[in-house]
Design a protein around this motif. Structure first.
Motif, PDB file in Angstrom:
ATOM      1  N   GLN A 145       0.825  -1.206   0.000  1.00 15.58           N
ATOM      2  CA  GLN A 145       0.000   0.000   0.000  1.00 15.58           C
ATOM      3  C   GLN A 145       0.858   1.255   0.000  1.00 15.58           C
ATOM      4  OE1 GLN A 145      -3.211   0.110   2.860  1.00 15.58           O
ATOM      5  NE2 GLN A 145      -3.570  -2.096   2.695  1.00 15.58           N
ATOM      6  N   PHE A 146       1.991   1.199   0.698  1.00 17.79           N
ATOM      7  CA  PHE A 146       2.894   2.349   0.714  1.00 17.79           C
ATOM      8  C   PHE A 146       3.437   2.598  -0.695  1.00 17.79           C
ATOM      9  CE2 PHE A 146       6.831   4.676   1.300  1.00 17.79           C
ATOM     10  CZ  PHE A 146       6.488   5.606   2.271  1.00 17.79           C
ATOM     11  N   TYR A 147       3.859   1.541  -1.388  1.00 17.34           N
ATOM     12  CA  TYR A 147       4.344   1.699  -2.757  1.00 17.34           C
ATOM     13  C   TYR A 147       3.263   2.307  -3.656  1.00 17.34           C
ATOM     14  CZ  TYR A 147       7.953  -1.594  -1.200  1.00 17.34           C
ATOM     15  OH  TYR A 147       8.967  -2.224  -0.515  1.00 17.34           O
ATOM     16  N   PHE A 148       2.023   1.798  -3.507  1.00 18.10           N
ATOM     17  CA  PHE A 148       0.942   2.203  -4.401  1.00 18.10           C
ATOM     18  C   PHE A 148       0.442   3.609  -4.085  1.00 18.10           C
ATOM     19  CE2 PHE A 148      -3.555   2.397  -5.612  1.00 18.10           C
ATOM     20  CZ  PHE A 148      -3.465   2.075  -6.959  1.00 18.10           C
ATOM     21  N   TYR A 149       0.237   3.901  -2.795  1.00 17.71           N
ATOM     22  CA  TYR A 149      -0.373   5.173  -2.395  1.00 17.71           C
ATOM     23  C   TYR A 149       0.633   6.313  -2.224  1.00 17.71           C
ATOM     24  CZ  TYR A 149      -4.709   2.610  -1.491  1.00 17.71           C
ATOM     25  OH  TYR A 149      -5.840   1.846  -1.627  1.00 17.71           O
ATOM     26  N   VAL A 150       1.937   5.985  -2.117  1.00 14.64           N
ATOM     27  CA  VAL A 150       2.937   7.027  -1.868  1.00 14.64           C
ATOM     28  C   VAL A 150       3.962   7.113  -2.999  1.00 14.64           C
ATOM     29  CG1 VAL A 150       4.706   7.893  -0.289  1.00 14.64           C
ATOM     30  CG2 VAL A 150       2.662   6.779   0.627  1.00 14.64           C
ATOM     31  N   LEU A 151       4.705   6.042  -3.217  1.00 16.55           N
ATOM     32  CA  LEU A 151       5.833   6.116  -4.150  1.00 16.55           C
ATOM     33  C   LEU A 151       5.401   6.345  -5.598  1.00 16.55           C
ATOM     34  CD1 LEU A 151       8.276   3.391  -2.756  1.00 16.55           C
ATOM     35  CD2 LEU A 151       8.214   5.850  -2.319  1.00 16.55           C
ATOM     36  N   LEU A 152       4.378   5.639  -6.058  1.00 19.29           N
ATOM     37  CA  LEU A 152       3.922   5.820  -7.441  1.00 19.29           C
ATOM     38  C   LEU A 152       3.430   7.251  -7.701  1.00 19.29           C
ATOM     39  CD1 LEU A 152       2.114   2.459  -8.320  1.00 19.29           C
ATOM     40  CD2 LEU A 152       4.316   3.294  -9.148  1.00 19.29           C
ATOM     41  N   PRO A 153       2.583   7.838  -6.834  1.00 21.81           N
ATOM     42  CA  PRO A 153       2.185   9.240  -7.050  1.00 21.81           C
ATOM     43  C   PRO A 153       3.366  10.210  -7.003  1.00 21.81           C
ATOM     44  CG  PRO A 153       0.680   8.177  -5.525  1.00 21.81           C
ATOM     45  CD  PRO A 153       1.810   7.219  -5.742  1.00 21.81           C
ATOM     46  N   VAL A 154       4.325   9.949  -6.123  1.00 19.25           N
ATOM     47  CA  VAL A 154       5.492  10.837  -6.019  1.00 19.25           C
ATOM     48  C   VAL A 154       6.288  10.826  -7.317  1.00 19.25           C
ATOM     49  CG1 VAL A 154       7.775  11.013  -4.956  1.00 19.25           C
ATOM     50  CG2 VAL A 154       5.740  10.875  -3.519  1.00 19.25           C
ATOM     51  N   PHE A 155       6.582   9.639  -7.843  1.00 13.76           N
ATOM     52  CA  PHE A 155       7.326   9.556  -9.106  1.00 13.76           C
ATOM     53  C   PHE A 155       6.522  10.166 -10.257  1.00 13.76           C
ATOM     54  CE2 PHE A 155       9.748   6.025  -7.025  1.00 13.76           C
ATOM     55  CZ  PHE A 155      10.998   6.621  -7.134  1.00 13.76           C
ATOM     56  N   GLY A 156       5.208   9.984 -10.230  1.00 10.16           N
ATOM     57  CA  GLY A 156       4.365  10.574 -11.271  1.00 10.16           C
ATOM     58  C   GLY A 156       4.435  12.090 -11.271  1.00 10.16           C
ATOM     59  N   VAL A 157       4.384  12.698 -10.092  1.00 16.35           N
ATOM     60  CA  VAL A 157       4.461  14.155  -9.986  1.00 16.35           C
ATOM     61  C   VAL A 157       5.836  14.659 -10.421  1.00 16.35           C
ATOM     62  CG1 VAL A 157       4.443  16.090  -8.353  1.00 16.35           C
ATOM     63  CG2 VAL A 157       2.704  14.303  -8.190  1.00 16.35           C
ATOM     64  N   ILE A 158       6.891  13.947 -10.063  1.00 16.12           N
ATOM     65  CA  ILE A 158       8.245  14.345 -10.469  1.00 16.12           C
ATOM     66  C   ILE A 158       8.363  14.382 -11.983  1.00 16.12           C
ATOM     67  CG2 ILE A 158      10.671  13.621 -10.514  1.00 16.12           C
ATOM     68  CD1 ILE A 158      10.289  12.542  -7.687  1.00 16.12           C
ATOM     69  N   ILE A 159       7.850  13.355 -12.646  1.00 13.32           N
ATOM     70  CA  ILE A 159       7.975  13.261 -14.104  1.00 13.32           C
ATOM     71  C   ILE A 159       7.127  14.318 -14.807  1.00 13.32           C
ATOM     72  CG2 ILE A 159       7.478  11.786 -16.106  1.00 13.32           C
ATOM     73  CD1 ILE A 159       8.150   9.379 -14.260  1.00 13.32           C
ATOM     74  N   CYS A 160       5.858  14.459 -14.385  1.00 14.22           N
ATOM     75  CA  CYS A 160       4.961  15.365 -15.107  1.00 14.22           C
ATOM     76  C   CYS A 160       5.295  16.838 -14.863  1.00 14.22           C
ATOM     77  CB  CYS A 160       3.509  15.076 -14.756  1.00 14.22           C
ATOM     78  SG  CYS A 160       2.936  15.798 -13.225  1.00 14.22           S
TER      79      CYS A 160
ATOM     80  N   GLY B 168       0.098  18.093 -11.239  1.00 14.25           N
ATOM     81  CA  GLY B 168       0.521  16.730 -10.895  1.00 14.25           C
ATOM     82  C   GLY B 168       0.045  16.318  -9.517  1.00 14.25           C
ATOM     83  N   MET B 169       0.145  17.246  -8.548  1.00 12.55           N
ATOM     84  CA  MET B 169      -0.294  16.937  -7.190  1.00 12.55           C
ATOM     85  C   MET B 169      -1.795  16.665  -7.149  1.00 12.55           C
ATOM     86  SD  MET B 169       1.965  19.809  -5.168  1.00 12.55           S
ATOM     87  CE  MET B 169       0.919  19.780  -3.721  1.00 12.55           C
ATOM     88  N   TYR B 170      -2.560  17.436  -7.937  1.00 10.97           N
ATOM     89  CA  TYR B 170      -4.017  17.294  -7.895  1.00 10.97           C
ATOM     90  C   TYR B 170      -4.483  16.014  -8.593  1.00 10.97           C
ATOM     91  CZ  TYR B 170      -8.963  18.442  -8.367  1.00 10.97           C
ATOM     92  OH  TYR B 170     -10.332  18.397  -8.303  1.00 10.97           O
ATOM     93  N   PHE B 171      -3.975  15.763  -9.800  1.00  5.92           N
ATOM     94  CA  PHE B 171      -4.476  14.637 -10.593  1.00  5.92           C
ATOM     95  C   PHE B 171      -3.745  13.324 -10.316  1.00  5.92           C
ATOM     96  CE2 PHE B 171      -5.887  18.243 -13.222  1.00  5.92           C
ATOM     97  CZ  PHE B 171      -7.233  17.916 -13.353  1.00  5.92           C
ATOM     98  N   ILE B 172      -2.493  13.395  -9.870  1.00  3.01           N
ATOM     99  CA  ILE B 172      -1.715  12.175  -9.620  1.00  3.01           C
ATOM    100  C   ILE B 172      -1.489  11.956  -8.129  1.00  3.01           C
ATOM    101  CG2 ILE B 172       0.466  10.972 -10.084  1.00  3.01           C
ATOM    102  CD1 ILE B 172       0.704  12.597 -12.645  1.00  3.01           C
TER     103      ILE B 172
END
Length: 519
Positions: free
Chosen positions: A445-460, A493-497
């Motif tokens: 859950q930590f990977y899914f709810y935290v790490l994936l959104p964080v990497f998504g925001v960094i990229i976008c 990114g923060m809002y949508f990802i």
């Protein structure tokens, strides 16, 4: 059953609302104090000069090796106060207060002996300070010790305020402290005496006034802060002392890593390099405080949720807290990383060599560390700190010999920051596994709810901002455009990802409600 779930939902919503409110208060506080601190560095660097500024940082750094005591003791006090508040036990609150006062006195006594013997000997005999500045450096050192004692005295009262989640009071005192520091800096411009010593005296007086404010306010407002019925519960003393001892070890490893590397650079290079590192740590530290403030708001509710047996609510606070903590730094860090050279040249009249690269690398390290802050809070909830602090402390301490090794091998000075970044990545992985073991935090859950959104925001957000930064030339207008582009894409990114569907709906409802009220 349905009523219980509804109560839990309302309790979680109330927690998040209170956290958001406290975070806004602390964020405003930090905006003010950050501006004061950044201006202070600019003026002090100009008044003292690069050499004396470097001497101040390395001399004060010796005392800073012990200043972690105030933060550690505040963390321990805050944990036990929050736990007792979660249990709604006023008698336990009073016992914790009196027991902690005794522990503070013991630690202060030991620290002063070490500072005025081993620490003083090191300043007089081992620091790379010009001979004509040594006497001033020693006087500065003594006033730094007094300032440290004042910080220790303030720590339990600061912790009590935070445990009660009275962030407005905490913010007001901090703002007054920042204004006093600003006044001290203006005085420094006109004082005709030795500037280095005068700066140390003024900072000590500011610290003393701030401590008296904390003590008086807590005595008036909180019933448990009473000096009339001081007593010590031996079992509680051993428990708090054990918790504090391992937390001290963890904090000591962090301080040794930071300050010892500063002393190491002083041994290998000139005071100019120390000044460049001090500027880098000052900028990254100012950014860090935004995430630290949010984590400060998270600390009491996380501990209280654990004390009340609400683990699911606690996990939600950790997941949301880890994401938001990172975003609070990223929204400031991205434009700084891209335009650091212009920002430092605008801020400082004289930018020391390596300061730009040092600051960029220090911010990268802060970004890695920020996502771990709520994990560290959650790890403290059970009160079993031995394995956690021992594991992370060993990695922290290893940064110093690793830094010495790369410098001894002739590597460039910036490699000490690369070593720290690698160590922080390792510590993040270790911290995650330890928290999973201590409280059962679900890793997937930590990977899914935290790490994936964080990497998504960094990229976008990082991609478009980097592209704009490369295309535009130097200058204020270009820097402002890069900042606006970074803010725009990071916010999207923060809002949508970064946020889930429920959180977006909550934000939409709040915004629509505000619009209706205004109409």
């Amino acid at each position: 059953m349905v009523e219980t779930l509804n109560n839990r939902f309302r309790h979680t919503q109330a927690n998040m609302h209170r956290i958001a409110k406290n975070t806004i208060v602390l964020y405003c506080r930090q905006l003010f104090t950050m501006m004061v601190n950044l201006y202070a560095v600019r003026v002090v660097l100009n008044v003292l000069g690069v050499e004396d500024f470097g001497i101040y940082n390395v001399v004060a750094g010796i005392v800073m090796l012990f200043s972690f005591l105030s933060g550690t003791m505040a963390s321990a006090t805050q944990r036990y106060f929050s736990f007792a508040l979660g249990r709604q036990d006023q008698s336990l609150l009073k016992k914790i207060f009196s027991t902690n006062l005794l522990i503070y006195l013991v630690i202060m006594f030991v620290a002063v002996i070490l500072l005025e013997t081993i620490g003083l000997w090191f300043v007089q005999n081992k620091l790379n300070v010009p001979a004509d500045r040594l006497a001033s450096a020693v006087v500065l050192y003594h006033f730094s010790v007094l300032m440290f004692l004042s910080m220790i005295c303030a720590a339990p009262f600061m912790a009590i305020i935070i445990a009660h989640e009275d962030m407005r009071l905490y913010a007001y005192v901090s703002i007054v402290e920042a204004m006093l520091k600003l006044g001290a800096i203006f005085l420094l411009l006109y004082i005709p005496y030795e500037k280095l010593i005068s700066y140390g005296v003024l900072l000590f007086l500011v610290s003393l006034v701030t401590t008296l404010m904390y003590v008086c306010l807590c005595r008036i407002k909180y019933e448990e802060c009473s000096f009339r019925s001081l007593g010590v519960d031996r079992k509680l003393f051993r428990e708090i002392f054990s918790f504090t001892g391992w937390t001290l070890f963890g904090q000591l490893s962090t301080v040794v890593r930071n300050q010892a590397v500063t002393v190491l650079l002083n041994q290998f290079f000139s005071p100019v390099i120390v000044s460049a590192r001090a500027i880098a740590l000052n900028v990254s530290g100012s950014i860090n405080v935004f995430s630290n403030n949010f984590n400060t708001s998270l600390y009491p509710p996380i501990i209280k949720q654990y004390a009340a047996g609400e683990k699911k609510g606690m996990f939600r606070l950790v997941f949301n807290g880890s994401k938001i903590t990172f975003f609070l730094i990223w929204i400031l860090a991205l434009p700084l990383l891209l335009r650091m050279d212009y920002v430092l040249n605008l801020w400082l009249k004289e930018t020391p060599q390596w300061a730009v690269l040092f600051t960029q690398l220090a911010i990268v390290e802060s970004l890695i560390n920020s996502i771990s802050l709520p994990l560290g809070t959650a790890a403290r909830a059970p009160g079993k700190m031995r394995m956690y602090e021992l594991s992370l402390g060993i990695i922290q301490i290893a940064i110093f010999p690793a830094s010495w090794l790369v410098l001894a091998c002739g590597k460039e000075v910036y490699t000490v920051f690369i070593v720290a970044i690698i160590a922080n990545l390792v510590m993040f992985a270790v911290r995650l596994l330890l928290v999973h073991r201590l409280i059962g935090l679900p890793l997937k859950q930590f990977y899914f709810y935290v790490l994936l959104p964080v990497f998504g925001v960094i990229i976008c957000s990082g991609g478009p901002a980097l592209l704009i930064s490369v295309v535009l030339p130097e200058g204020f207008l270009a820097c402002a455009v890069v900042g606006l582009v970074s803010l725009f894409f990071t916010s999207l990114g923060m809002y949508f990802i970064g946020l889930n569907k429920l959180q977006r709906q909550k934000i939409q409802s709040v915004v629509l409600e505000k619009i209706r009220v205004r109409i």
